[in-house]
Design an enzyme around this catalytic site. Sequence first.
Site, short mmCIF file in Angstrom:
data_model
loop_
_atom_site.label_atom_id
_atom_site.label_comp_id
_atom_site.label_asym_id
_atom_site.label_seq_id
_atom_site.Cartn_x
_atom_site.Cartn_y
_atom_site.Cartn_z
N CYS A 1 0.85 -1.27 -0.08
CA CYS A 1 0.03 0.07 -0.11
C CYS A 1 0.95 1.38 0.08
O CYS A 1 1.71 1.32 0.76
CB CYS A 1 -0.79 -0.06 1.23
SG CYS A 1 -1.70 1.74 1.36
N ILE A 2 0.70 2.04 -1.08
CA ILE A 2 1.56 3.26 -1.19
C ILE A 2 1.55 4.31 0.04
O ILE A 2 2.34 4.85 0.47
CB ILE A 2 1.29 3.96 -2.50
CG1 ILE A 2 2.29 5.05 -2.79
CG2 ILE A 2 -0.02 4.66 -2.71
CD1 ILE A 2 2.37 5.39 -4.23
#
Lengths: 118, 130, 103
Positions: free
Chosen positions: B78-79
Amino acid sequence: MKKILVVVRGSPYGSARAREAIDAALLLSAFAAEIAVLFSGDGVWQLQPGQQPGSIAAQPVQAMLGAFEAYDITRVYADAGALAERGLDAGHLLGGATALDATALRELFVNHDRVITL
Amino acid sequence: MRYALLVLAAPQSSAASQGALRFARAALARGHTVSRVFFYGEGVHNATALAVPPQDEVDTVAQWRDFALANGIELVVCIAAALRRGLLDEGERERYERTAANLDPAFVLSGLGQLAEAALESDRVITFGG
Amino acid sequence: MSTLHIVSTAPTAGTALADALRVAGAGDTLLLTGDGVYAAVAHAPGPSQLLREAAATGVQLYALLPDIDARGLAHRLHPGVRLVDDNGFVELTERCPRTASWF
């Protein structure tokens, strides 16, 4: 289409867990046909009214819980047993959460295809 | 069946990451597909290219990398959770003008939509946390 | 449509086990993994009571063998708990259409 139940178990302010759980619930709501959010364990502390986290330079969770409505997340629940263990009043919870007893909790799980605990 | 795994803990802080790896290997051995492993929260620490564990300890990052490459499995980080914890690929390093990128190349940064997609399109989603 | 509940934290480190067992009902399965396996120790009064009640309501109890062995608990297990290896863990997820993790 699949129905997703997001179980939120982190207390606010102790770590990023609570914030990231709400972020994920909001995002998942855009993809799932139906979504419900259950506050469980120490996650129910997020529903405690009167939080003023400005005192520790943290963002209040109220604002995030308030976003549920804008994202069409209308089914927001809390484990009544977890509330009782922590002395929280089921009648005064943030986020419009409804307390569910053990029987209703069981039904909630059975009615969802996916359970994602955060 | 198609499995998606969600990993929420750092390799050093719990046994969850190793547990997820063991599960993924066992699932493949039983003829299933693991379509994606999504790393969120503290789980993003599994994707650092800079961890140097002592020689007598398990190198969890290397194990994920080898497992993914050998079996063609997507490792998605997840960025937002990664940026928050200082885990950047070259593109994000450049965008935010930081001094170094540290995402292991076996992992990709992407959005939570990838978790949603995995949750909806696979037959089973198994969460490995704290 | 049964649920596989996976508990991975110790019963003394939080309420994951108790919270999971409030939800688990007849036909559901409980799997203890990681530090969650400490709940499977016989004669730990609190967890043993929870596991007895769960078994009485028709919840099937399992613990993950590699995690039990790692912690030296193989000879201290609550009699109602069955052991599965990693292959058996996957098999449980095949059988239960839904899994819920508790930690």
